[in-house]
Design a protein around this motif. Structure first.
Motif, short mmCIF file in Angstrom:
data_model
loop_
_atom_site.label_atom_id
_atom_site.label_comp_id
_atom_site.label_asym_id
_atom_site.label_seq_id
_atom_site.Cartn_x
_atom_site.Cartn_y
_atom_site.Cartn_z
N PRO A 29 0.85 -1.19 0.00
CA PRO A 29 0.00 0.00 0.00
C PRO A 29 0.89 1.25 0.00
N HIS A 30 0.51 2.24 -0.78
CA HIS A 30 1.33 3.44 -0.89
C HIS A 30 0.50 4.62 -1.37
N PRO A 57 2.96 2.24 4.83
CA PRO A 57 2.88 1.87 6.24
C PRO A 57 4.26 1.45 6.75
N SER A 58 4.55 1.78 7.99
CA SER A 58 5.87 1.48 8.58
C SER A 58 6.29 0.04 8.39
N HIS A 87 11.25 10.17 9.77
CA HIS A 87 10.03 9.83 9.05
C HIS A 87 10.26 9.25 7.65
N SER A 88 11.48 9.34 7.11
CA SER A 88 11.67 8.88 5.74
C SER A 88 13.07 8.38 5.47
N HIS A 89 13.18 7.63 4.39
CA HIS A 89 14.45 7.09 3.92
C HIS A 89 14.56 7.39 2.43
N THR A 90 15.76 7.62 1.96
CA THR A 90 15.97 8.03 0.57
C THR A 90 16.75 6.98 -0.21
N LEU A 91 16.24 6.63 -1.39
CA LEU A 91 16.95 5.80 -2.35
C LEU A 91 17.27 6.71 -3.54
N ALA A 104 4.56 5.76 7.36
CA ALA A 104 3.30 6.21 7.94
C ALA A 104 2.95 5.31 9.11
N SER A 105 2.61 5.90 10.19
CA SER A 105 2.09 5.14 11.32
C SER A 105 0.59 5.14 11.17
#
Length: 110
Positions: A29-30, A57-58, A87-91, A104-105
């Motif tokens: 889900p996104h 979702p986390s 809150h985020s990670h980067t690729l 997202a929690s």
């Protein structure tokens, strides 16, 4: 007309589509946030954007990164919590664009 800016926007739009399709195939889900989802809708003239922001979702964070890497969309390791922000990670893509995966929690549907 800024042709370089337009070309970059189109590349980012195609990247967003590819990333969403990758996550969809993986059953993750996104939501596409910011960038292409709001630039034309909320701003006149359209606001430039420089990356693709996705919210998952986390519990799907690692799976999302794996799907994007396996499909050749973006690579690199997820940073430790807090490396890019809690809150985020980067690729990063081969053309040096960034795909940010936000955590997202939220309650997951069963």
């Amino acid at each position: 007309m800024d042709l370089i800016g337009e070309a970059q926007r189109l590349e980012l739009d195609l990247l967003a589509v590819a990333a969403c399709e990758s996550l969809e195939r993986a059953g993750i889900p996104h939501v596409l946030i910011k960038g292409p989802s709001t630039s034309l809708w909320l701003y006149d003239p359209p606001r430039p954007y420089h990356d693709v922001d996705l919210l998952v979702p986390s519990s799907y964070l690692a799976a999302a990164a794996t799907a994007l890497r396996e499909d050749g969309i973006a690579g690199g390791a997820l940073g430790a919590t807090g490396a890019e922000g809690s809150h985020s990670h980067t690729l990063t893509t081969a053309r040096s664009y960034e795909v940010e995966i936000g955590r997202a929690s939220c309650r997951e549907r069963v």
